[in-house]
Design an enzyme around this catalytic site. Structure first.
Site, PDB file in Angstrom:
ATOM      1  N   LYS A  53     -84.231 -78.313 -31.832  1.00  0.00           N
ATOM      2  CA  LYS A  53     -85.188 -79.158 -32.565  1.00  0.00           C
ATOM      3  C   LYS A  53     -86.598 -78.980 -31.992  1.00  0.00           C
ATOM      4  CE  LYS A  53     -81.602 -82.370 -33.936  1.00  0.00           C
ATOM      5  NZ  LYS A  53     -80.832 -83.573 -33.650  1.00  0.00           N
ATOM      6  N   GLN A  97     -81.050 -88.623 -29.849  1.00  0.00           N
ATOM      7  CA  GLN A  97     -79.920 -87.727 -30.075  1.00  0.00           C
ATOM      8  C   GLN A  97     -78.605 -88.486 -29.880  1.00  0.00           C
ATOM      9  OE1 GLN A  97     -80.126 -84.374 -31.085  1.00  0.00           O
ATOM     10  NE2 GLN A  97     -77.924 -84.673 -31.357  1.00  0.00           N
ATOM     11  N   ASP A 141     -84.593 -89.821 -38.539  1.00  0.00           N
ATOM     12  CA  ASP A 141     -83.178 -89.573 -38.850  1.00  0.00           C
ATOM     13  C   ASP A 141     -82.740 -90.367 -40.083  1.00  0.00           C
ATOM     14  OD1 ASP A 141     -81.810 -87.671 -37.401  1.00  0.00           O
ATOM     15  OD2 ASP A 141     -81.464 -88.974 -35.662  1.00  0.00           O
TER      16      ASP A 141
END
Ligand code: NAD
Length: 296
Positions: A61, A105, A128
Site C-alpha cells: 500500500k 490494517q 476502508d
C-alpha cells in the site's frame, strides 16, 4: 478483458490492467493538484504487531501511494500495545488536517476490539469504508460515502466488462461479510441489478447461483464454486484468496474452481491477478476522494 491463455472459453477479466487504469487516473489527478500548488493527499497506515501477511499488505500500500504521488505515513505499534494506545493515535490522526485518509490494517491482535477501532476513525478519513456512518451512507445511496475497496473494485471491473449492460442483470453475491458481500450487494443494487445474497446457511445454494448472470464470490473456501453452480455465459468475479498446498507446493486459489468454471462462464477473474490488484487501486482512489471532500 484479455484472451484467456489457458484456452478455456471465458475471457479473462484482467484485474492488473484495470487496476493500473484506476491508478493512472489517481496519479494524473494528484499531479494536477500538486502542480496547481495544492497540498499532497496523505494516507496514514497503522499496523499493530508483526503479522507477516499484514506487513506485506502495508508495504504494498505504501509503495503504491509513493508511485501515485500520495504522501503516506506509516505508524507501527508493538503487538502488546493497548487498545487505548491505538485509540489515542487515531484521535491524533483524526485531528491532523494534513492527514486525509486513515487505514488500520486488519486483523488486530485479539485483545483489541476491532469494531471499537473502526468506529474511532473519523468517517471522512475512513478510506476502508468500514465505519458504520459510511456503511449507512452506502445503504442510503448518499454520494459522500467512502465505499469498501474490494467491492468497489468488483463494481469497476463489472462496469469495465459489461458497461451499460449491467442494468437489470441478476447478481448473486456468495458471502455476506461487512467488508465484501454486503457492500457488493448494495453497489450492484445501485446499478439497477436484481440482487440475491447467499451464504453458509442458504438452502439450494447451487440452484440459486445457477440463476446468476453475474456471480460475485467472497467466501474464503478454496474452489467452493464448481462448474455446475454457474449458468453458461455468466460473468464470475472471484474475490477469494486461499493459500493451499498442491503437489507439495504452496499455491493461491480462489473460491471458484477456475479451470472448470472458465469452461462455462463468459468472463472470469483469475486468482491471483483479478480482484486483488483492484483493492489497492481503490484504496488510493478512496484516499483521493477523502482528500477532495475534506478540501471542499
Ligand atoms: P468472511 O469470513 O468475513 O465472510 C465469509 C462469508 O462467506 C460469510 O458471510 C459466510 O456466510 C459465507 N460462507 C462461508 N462458508 C460458506 C459456504 N460453504 N457456502 C456459502 N457461503 C459461505 O470473509 P470475507 O472477509 O468476506 O472474505 C472472503 C474471501 O475473500 C476470503 O478468501 C478473503 O481472503 C478474500 N478477500 C479478498 C480480498 C481481495 O482484495 N481480493 C479482500 C477481502 C477479502
Amino acid at each position: 478483458m484479455t484472451e484467456n491463455p489457458k484456452q478455456t472459453e471465458a475471457a479473462l477479466i484482467d484485474g492488473k490492467a484495470i487496476a493500473q487504469q484506476v491508478l493512472d487516473e489517481v496519479t494524473q489527478e494528484v499531479c494536477q493538484l500538486t502542480a496547481a500548488g495544492q497540498a499532497q493527499p496523505c494516507l496514514a497506515v497503522v499496523l499493530v504487531g508483526e503479522d507477516p501477511a499484514s506487513q506485506v499488505y502495508v508495504r504494498n500500500k505504501l509503495l503504491k501511494c509513493q508511485q501515485a504521488g500520495i504522501q503516506s505515513r506509516e505508524h507501527r505499534l508493538a503487538v502488546q500495545s493497548t487498545e487505548s494506545d491505538l485509540l489515542g493515535l487515531l484521535e491524533t490522526l483524526n485531528r491532523d488536517p494534513q492527514v486525509h485518509g486513515i487505514l488500520v490494517q486488519l486483523p488486530l491482535p485479539k485483545h483489541i476490539d476491532e469494531q471499537k477501532v473502526i468506529q474511532a476513525i473519523a468517517p471522512e478519513k475512513d478510506v476502508d469504508g468500514f465505519h458504520p456512518v459510511n456503511m449507512g451512507r452506502l445503504m442510503a445511496g448518499a454520494p459522500d460515502r467512502l465505499v469498501p475497496c474490494t467491492p468497489l473494485g468488483c463494481l469497476i471491473m463489472l462496469r469495465h466488462t459489461l458497461g451499460e449492460r449491467l442494468s437489470g442483470k441478476h447478481v448473486v453475491v456468495v458471502g455476506r461479510s461487512n467488508i465484501v458481500g454486503k457492500p457488493a450487494a448494495l453497489l450492484a443494487l445501485e446499478q439497477h441489478c436484481t440482487v440475491s445474497v447467499v451464504h453458509s446457511r442458504t438452502e439450494n445454494i447451487e440452484a440459486l447461483c445457477r440463476q446468476a448472470d453475474i456471480l460475485i464470490v467472497a467466501v474464503g473456501r478454496p474452489e467452493l464454486v464448481r462448474a455446475d453452480w454457474v449458468k453458461p455465459g455468466a460473468v464470475v468475479l472471484d474475490v477469494g484468496i486461499n493459500r493451499v498446498e498442491r503437489d507439495g507446493k504452496p499455491r493461491l486459489v480462489g473460491d471458484v474452481a477456475f479451470d472448470e468454471v472458465a469452461a462455462v462462464a463468459s468472463a472470469i477473474t483469475p486468482v491471483p491477478g483479478g480482484v486483488g490488484p483492484m483493492t489497492i487501486a481503490c484504496l488510493l482512489r478512496n484516499t483521493l476522494q477523502a482528500y477532495r471532500q475534506q478540501q471542499g
